[in-house]
Design a protein around this motif. Structure first.
Motif, PDB file in Angstrom:
ATOM      1  N   ASN A 128       1.282   1.526  -3.043  1.00 48.03           N
ATOM      2  CA  ASN A 128       1.547   0.486  -3.712  1.00 48.03           C
ATOM      3  C   ASN A 128       2.079  -0.704  -2.714  1.00 48.03           C
ATOM      4  O   ASN A 128       2.881  -0.392  -1.900  1.00 48.03           O
ATOM      5  CB  ASN A 128       3.163   0.507  -4.685  1.00 48.03           C
ATOM      6  CG  ASN A 128       3.535  -0.604  -5.236  1.00 48.03           C
ATOM      7  OD1 ASN A 128       2.766  -1.532  -5.483  1.00 48.03           O
ATOM      8  ND2 ASN A 128       4.939  -0.707  -5.263  1.00 48.03           N
ATOM      9  N   HIS A 129       1.018  -1.527  -2.583  1.00 41.78           N
ATOM     10  CA  HIS A 129       1.078  -2.802  -1.478  1.00 41.78           C
ATOM     11  C   HIS A 129       2.132  -3.649  -1.947  1.00 41.78           C
ATOM     12  O   HIS A 129       2.429  -4.063  -3.043  1.00 41.78           O
ATOM     13  CB  HIS A 129      -0.342  -3.197  -1.375  1.00 41.78           C
ATOM     14  CG  HIS A 129      -1.309  -2.282  -0.879  1.00 41.78           C
ATOM     15  ND1 HIS A 129      -1.035  -1.718   0.267  1.00 41.78           N
ATOM     16  CD2 HIS A 129      -2.507  -1.859  -1.462  1.00 41.78           C
ATOM     17  CE1 HIS A 129      -2.293  -0.807   0.585  1.00 41.78           C
ATOM     18  NE2 HIS A 129      -3.124  -0.996  -0.799  1.00 41.78           N
ATOM     19  N   GLY A 130       2.687  -4.227  -0.895  1.00 41.51           N
ATOM     20  CA  GLY A 130       3.676  -5.293  -0.936  1.00 41.51           C
ATOM     21  C   GLY A 130       5.323  -4.494  -1.291  1.00 41.51           C
ATOM     22  O   GLY A 130       5.513  -3.587  -0.901  1.00 41.51           O
ATOM     23  N   ALA A 131       5.990  -5.305  -1.785  1.00 44.27           N
ATOM     24  CA  ALA A 131       7.396  -4.684  -1.900  1.00 44.27           C
ATOM     25  C   ALA A 131       7.448  -3.723  -2.976  1.00 44.27           C
ATOM     26  O   ALA A 131       6.689  -3.466  -3.683  1.00 44.27           O
ATOM     27  CB  ALA A 131       8.320  -6.025  -2.791  1.00 44.27           C
ATOM     28  N   PRO A 132       8.371  -2.843  -2.682  1.00 48.79           N
ATOM     29  CA  PRO A 132       8.441  -1.404  -3.403  1.00 48.79           C
ATOM     30  C   PRO A 132       8.618  -1.681  -4.964  1.00 48.79           C
ATOM     31  O   PRO A 132       9.325  -2.998  -5.300  1.00 48.79           O
ATOM     32  CB  PRO A 132       9.744  -0.770  -2.920  1.00 48.79           C
ATOM     33  CG  PRO A 132       9.753  -1.277  -1.414  1.00 48.79           C
ATOM     34  CD  PRO A 132       9.301  -2.787  -1.716  1.00 48.79           C
ATOM     35  N   SER A 133       8.218  -1.019  -5.556  1.00 49.65           N
ATOM     36  CA  SER A 133       8.320  -1.158  -7.105  1.00 49.65           C
ATOM     37  C   SER A 133       8.433   0.119  -8.141  1.00 49.65           C
ATOM     38  O   SER A 133       7.647   1.191  -7.558  1.00 49.65           O
ATOM     39  CB  SER A 133       7.208  -2.064  -7.732  1.00 49.65           C
ATOM     40  OG  SER A 133       7.341  -2.233  -8.943  1.00 49.65           O
ATOM     41  N   LEU A 134       8.854   0.302  -9.186  1.00 48.37           N
ATOM     42  CA  LEU A 134       8.768   1.324  -9.905  1.00 48.37           C
ATOM     43  C   LEU A 134       7.152   1.192 -10.626  1.00 48.37           C
ATOM     44  O   LEU A 134       6.564   0.091 -10.991  1.00 48.37           O
ATOM     45  CB  LEU A 134       9.895   1.235 -11.193  1.00 48.37           C
ATOM     46  CG  LEU A 134      11.275   1.166 -10.572  1.00 48.37           C
ATOM     47  CD1 LEU A 134      12.124   1.335 -11.942  1.00 48.37           C
ATOM     48  CD2 LEU A 134      11.597   2.535  -9.673  1.00 48.37           C
ATOM     49  N   LEU A 135       6.708   2.451 -10.554  1.00 44.81           N
ATOM     50  CA  LEU A 135       5.333   2.416 -11.230  1.00 44.81           C
ATOM     51  C   LEU A 135       5.482   3.551 -12.662  1.00 44.81           C
ATOM     52  O   LEU A 135       5.337   4.603 -12.591  1.00 44.81           O
ATOM     53  CB  LEU A 135       4.279   3.065 -10.291  1.00 44.81           C
ATOM     54  CG  LEU A 135       4.356   2.387  -8.789  1.00 44.81           C
ATOM     55  CD1 LEU A 135       3.430   3.023  -8.104  1.00 44.81           C
ATOM     56  CD2 LEU A 135       3.820   0.979  -9.190  1.00 44.81           C
TER      57      LEU A 135
END
Length: 357
Positions: free
Chosen positions: A11-18
């Motif tokens: 997941n590129h960029g800032a961390p995030s829930l998927l």
């Protein structure tokens, strides 16, 4: 069952829930929701290449969660997390812009957070989960894919989940004649530990927000607090509930069968394709795969996947049954609780792709 890890998509960029993934009807592509980015991404199944991204503000996402891909449209459920009523939006795949072509707001005030979606023959199942002492439910809506239009509710099931737990994942099986719903209950912790975890969750939710945004969120909670305040029984089990559903979209008011899990594991999404049933066992960091033909009671998984898995949430088996896609939150867990305030190091909010040997 023989699924092996073949590719991991970062997941590129800032961390995030998927939160969730969904295959197209032909299995050539799949979509993934990226909650903190307010995005949905479309990937090529064979190469893992990102083909398209729907994003806000044009898409109007509010923490996108559940997904369905059809031949013509993308359906997305938005949590909004109490700042606004949960909704489901429809996007035309052939469109060159990211604007939705239809939107349906939850008509039931006690059902706040749309979690997962499943579609079969014009019947759209949506699970609503709550938290903080409230219970959720499952709603069946009509859906016309030719026009990309969401219809009125055909049936709703709520009461049984007051004694089962929070409904999470949902999937059709048996050719659309039955539905399976995964549910979990919140683990009871000592008072001081619960206060500490609540502080961490609140800090994670509010970090990076402006003061004005926090005030708007608080005002939304006060205006739209659900009326269903009945606290579920403190059942520390998770499980799977099976419902019947007719051609008119009427769900049975109670499950025909319930399978409990003795070990608390926070079951999340579930998906059935052919004879394969995939279950995301989030806290224990694994995906359980069952063969419905030889083990209809789901007593023992035929395969347990742990490689490439870190707090798995979304699970989907491709229409041909040869590919499994898993979305990973990449967060740590402690004492059966998810630590929402940070990501593991190295980062592992990824999408894992597995092929059947």
């Amino acid at each position: 069952m023989g699924f092996t890890l073949t590719r991991e998509l970062p997941n590129h960029g800032a961390p995030s829930l998927l939160p969730e993934v969904a295959f197209s009807p032909d299995g050539a592509t799949f979509a993934a929701s990226v909650q903190e980015h307010n995005e949905v991404r479309l990937y090529d199944t064979a190469s893992g290449e990102c083909l398209r991204t729907w994003s806000s503000p044009e898409a109007g996402f509010g923490e996108p969660h559940g997904l369905v891909l059809t031949e013509r449209h993308l359906l997305v459920s938005n949590r909004h997390y109490f700042s606004a009523p949960s909704d489901i939006r429809v996007y035309r795949l052939a469109a060159t812009d990211d604007r939705p072509v239809d939107c349906l707001t939850t008509p039931f005030p006690g059902l706040v957070e749309a979690h997962s979606l499943a579609l079969s023959r014009g019947r759209l199942l949506v699970t609503y989960c709550e938290g903080d002492g409230r219970t959720g439910g499952v709603v069946c809506y009509g859906y016309d894919d030719e026009a990309g239009k969401l219809g009125k509710p055909l049936s709703v099931v709520e009461d049984c989940f007051r004694t089962l737990g929070d409904p999470k994942g949902v999937s059709f099986l048996d050719g659309g004649r039955r539905a399976i719903v995964s549910f979990n209950s919140l683990k009871t912790n000592p008072v001081l530990l619960e206060l500490y975890l609540r502080y961490l969750r609140r800090w994670y939710r509010n970090r990076g927000r402006t003061a004005a945004s926090i005030l708007r969120h608080a005002a939304g909670v006060l205006r739209g607090r659900p009326v269903n305040q009945r606290r579920p029984l403190p059942i520390l089990k998770n499980g799977l509930a099976f419902f019947t559903i007719d051609e008119a979209g009427r769900l049975s008011p109670a499950p025909e069968r319930v399978i409990f899990r003795d070990t608390f594991c926070r079951l999340e999404n579930v998906h059935c394709q052919g004879n394969t049933c995939a279950v995301a066992d989030t806290i224990n960091g694994q995906v359980q795969l069952y063969d419905l033909a030889t083990d209809p009671g789901l007593s023992c998984p035929g395969q347990v996947i742990q490689e490439g898995v870190t707090l798995p949430h979304g699970v989907k088996v491709s229409p041909d049954g040869r590919t499994l896609v898993v979305s990973n939150y990449g967060l740590r867990a402690w004492r059966q609780e998810i630590l929402w305030h940070g990501w593991s190091n190295p980062r592992s909010d990824t999408i894992s792709i597995y092929r059947r040997a």
